[in-house]
Design a protein around this motif. Structure first.
Motif, PDB file in Angstrom:
ATOM      1  N   PRO A 267       3.120   9.189  -4.282  1.00  0.00           N
ATOM      2  CA  PRO A 267       3.310   8.942  -5.724  1.00  0.00           C
ATOM      3  C   PRO A 267       4.739   8.552  -6.085  1.00  0.00           C
ATOM      4  O   PRO A 267       4.939   7.740  -6.999  1.00  0.00           O
TER       5      PRO A 267
ATOM      6  N   ASN B 117       0.830  -1.206   0.000  1.00  0.00           N
ATOM      7  CA  ASN B 117       0.000   0.000   0.000  1.00  0.00           C
ATOM      8  C   ASN B 117       0.867   1.259   0.000  1.00  0.00           C
ATOM      9  O   ASN B 117       0.865   2.022   0.964  1.00  0.00           O
ATOM     10  N   PRO B 118       1.631   1.496  -1.072  1.00  0.00           N
ATOM     11  CA  PRO B 118       2.461   2.713  -1.121  1.00  0.00           C
ATOM     12  C   PRO B 118       1.576   3.954  -1.166  1.00  0.00           C
ATOM     13  O   PRO B 118       0.664   4.047  -1.978  1.00  0.00           O
TER      14      PRO B 118
ATOM     15  N   LEU C  61       8.258   1.648  -7.107  1.00  0.00           N
ATOM     16  CA  LEU C  61       7.776   0.270  -7.144  1.00  0.00           C
ATOM     17  C   LEU C  61       7.456  -0.179  -8.567  1.00  0.00           C
ATOM     18  O   LEU C  61       7.722  -1.321  -8.946  1.00  0.00           O
ATOM     19  N   THR C  62       6.894   0.711  -9.338  1.00  0.00           N
ATOM     20  CA  THR C  62       6.596   0.382 -10.740  1.00  0.00           C
ATOM     21  C   THR C  62       7.877   0.023 -11.485  1.00  0.00           C
ATOM     22  O   THR C  62       7.934  -0.955 -12.229  1.00  0.00           O
TER      23      THR C  62
ATOM     24  N   THR D  83       6.887   6.846  -4.199  1.00  0.00           N
ATOM     25  CA  THR D  83       7.058   5.441  -3.818  1.00  0.00           C
ATOM     26  C   THR D  83       6.403   4.538  -4.849  1.00  0.00           C
ATOM     27  O   THR D  83       6.953   3.498  -5.233  1.00  0.00           O
ATOM     28  N   GLN D  84       5.215   4.929  -5.304  1.00  0.00           N
ATOM     29  CA  GLN D  84       4.529   4.154  -6.334  1.00  0.00           C
ATOM     30  C   GLN D  84       5.360   4.094  -7.617  1.00  0.00           C
ATOM     31  O   GLN D  84       5.432   3.060  -8.286  1.00  0.00           O
ATOM     32  N   GLU D  85       6.022   5.199  -7.927  1.00  0.00           N
ATOM     33  CA  GLU D  85       6.885   5.266  -9.109  1.00  0.00           C
ATOM     34  C   GLU D  85       8.076   4.323  -8.971  1.00  0.00           C
ATOM     35  O   GLU D  85       8.430   3.597  -9.914  1.00  0.00           O
TER      36      GLU D  85
END
Length: 290
Positions: A249, A245-246, A255-256, A251-253
């Motif tokens: 934004p 659950n990042p 992880l992607t 962190t989401q980047e």
């Protein structure tokens, strides 16, 4: 609690040049606060230039700070002189990214390890005691004790990094900072080194600060992850929270890029406020946003 950083702020530059113009200061670390408990592994992740290595050098007192507080093992070391910090220095060691440049090519393995032992001559007084300790540590990092007379250029990258780990362990540190310690190694050797670090932690009372841009590698070793961007810690949480659950934004980047092996387009710089508030917090997992 082994290490506590309170509102660490560090800039570079901001001085007048020879022409009389003033250079703007670069905010390398901007209001960072972190804690690391005994035998807890904290992963510090972010892209190159975000301030990860600068923060590590601040902890080692290789860099001074503009403001903030550093408490190590209950002692405030923020303004401590190098002379007073010397007895504590053996408790904080570092393994660097490049095993080809972190070992002096002019020294044999024996001389490399003996240089580290010199920081604790009281503990290992005789040559025999020193030799026994060096051989014992080499075996612990899965190297033969008969390599003491060889030079760094005679070893592979993975073997050199094992020697660097042995050098760091020789003083029985409480905190070991691993700065991109496996990033220059191939995938199979990375896996071997990570297994080795896990085994070492089980045998010793040691804590890791693992610095990397690779979230998948960090997940293998760490309990919590702190995400840095432009000198600030944007998100902090357990590995499961960060991966499942990042919140931020950025962190989401990351992880992607790490999980799906693809980059995302960043149209504008991410918003990093000077002062902010916690907008979501669940079991220590939070981000800061204005």
């Amino acid at each position: 609690m082994l290490l506590k950083l309170n509102n660490i702020y560090k800039t570079f530059g901001g001085v007048k040049s020879l022409l009389g113009t003033k250079e703007s200061a670069i905010e390398a670390v901007n209001d960072v606060s972190l804690t690391i408990n005994h035998k807890e592994n904290l992963g510090l992740v972010g892209e190159s230039g975000c301030g990860k290595t600068t923060l590590a050098r601040i902890i080692l007192k290789l860099y001074g700070i503009n403001s903030g507080q550093i408490i190590f093992d209950g002692t405030d070391i923020t303004r401590m002189s190098n002379r007073k910090f010397r007895p504590l220095r053996k408790s904080v060691q570092m393994v660097f990214q490049d095993p080809y440049s972190s070992l002096d090519p002019r020294f044999t393995v024996r001389e490399i390890l003996k240089e580290a032992i010199s920081l604790d001559e009281v503990k290992y007084k005789s040559e025999a005691e020193q030799e026994q300790k060096m051989i014992s540590l080499l075996k612990e990092v899965q190297l033969s004790g008969d390599i003491l007379s060889r030079y760094p250029h005679e070893f592979s990258g993975g073997e050199r990094q094992r020697i660097a780990i042995a050098r760091a362990l020789i003083l029985s540190p409480k905190l070991l900072i691993l700065d991109e310690a496996v990033s220059s190694l191939d995938v199979l050797i990375q896996d071997q080194i990570l297994q080795l670090l896990t085994a070492i932690q089980k045998r010793h009372d040691i804590t890791y600060l693992f610095i990397s841009h690779n979230l998948k590698v960090v997940k293998r070793l760490c309990h919590r992850i702190a995400v840095m961007y432009k000198g600030k810690v944007l998100e902090l949480g357990s590995c499961d929270d960060i991966f499942d659950n990042p919140l931020h934004p950025y962190t989401q980047e990351l992880l992607t890029a790490a999980v799906e092996y693809r980059s995302t387009e960043r149209s504008t710089d991410l918003k990093i406020p000077d002062k902010g508030r916690l907008i979501e917090k669940t079991k220590g997992h939070f981000i800061i946003e204005g």
